[in-house]
Enzyme design. Sequence first.
Site, PDB file in Angstrom:
ATOM      1  CG  HIS A 226      -2.095  -0.899   1.119  1.00 50.50           C
ATOM      2  ND1 HIS A 226      -3.140  -0.881   2.003  1.00 50.50           N
ATOM      3  CD2 HIS A 226      -2.404  -1.855   0.205  1.00 50.50           C
ATOM      4  CE1 HIS A 226      -4.053  -1.790   1.651  1.00 50.50           C
ATOM      5  NE2 HIS A 226      -3.614  -2.398   0.559  1.00 50.50           N
TER       6      HIS A 226
ATOM      7  CD  GLU B 196      -1.930   4.136   3.309  1.00 48.87           C
ATOM      8  OE1 GLU B 196      -1.622   3.486   2.287  1.00 48.87           O
ATOM      9  OE2 GLU B 196      -3.070   4.130   3.791  1.00 48.87           O
TER      10      GLU B 196
END
Lengths: 149, 149
Positions: free
Chosen positions: B51, B53
């Site tokens: 992901h 992040e």
Amino acid sequence: MKNNKMQAALNEARLAAKAGEVPVGAAIFLSDKLISSAHNETISRSMPDAHAEILAIRKACEVLGDWRLSDCELYVTLEPCAMCTGTIMLAKIKRLYFGAYDAQSGVCGGKIDITRENLFGSNLEVYGGICEKECSELLSDFFSNVRNK
Amino acid sequence: MKNNKMQAALNEARLAAKAGEVPVGAAIFLSDKLISSAHNETISRSMPDAHAEILAIRKACEVLGDWRLSDCELYVTLEPCAMCTGTIMLAKIKRLYFGAYDAQSGVCGGKIDITRENLFGSNLEVYGGICEKECSELLSDFFSNVRNK
């Protein structure tokens, strides 16, 4: 009672302790065959996400050539944190077995329980307290050694 | 209203869309300086934890040579999931700003809120709905294109 699959995770946790890392180990099985295992390496890798579960999941994805570990079981010596539980659900792991409960940061029943929230449409089955005494003692021995040093 | 820091995350999200990945982007700032940015790469890396992040946090840790991002702010176009929120808290990030809410899997208020549970002793500050319309439209456009194909 001994549990052979949790013993694979415990062996990894002991390797972590020897390396000066918080002793948590994880092992992933597919059709009762060990396909991946790993231990906590946050200090040696200097990465906040180098938890045993994450490293074992990455290895299993490489072994299977797939990011979906749908039929896999994950054994881990300590109740997973939010990061690891999220990753376990995202990887579509079928069953999670953990040893010691974590009353401070566990999110599979120890502190809170996010596994019943249907996040990512996950239907993860969760079993806590497997070889609990052995898993807990490994952690408490480690921290009491750290305090004594 | 434009927010220059969220625009850095949106630029990353657009790169994800071009690559056929779900368009989510993240950017990390220290003292108002961009130190790291990344976009979702779950498909191209075939890893459930790729992901935006997580990738941005790993890069920031490398840049700073530290796994503690204590004074950093993270901007992300979509409300973080359990995996990412856990990692954000473990990395000791100070402030989280996100764009669109995720009513299905968001754990920072959209579906549930684990940021107020004092997990890992984190005191993360959370601000949702930054450039919300722009962030949401990027996602809805992407999924409507996928459905039309």
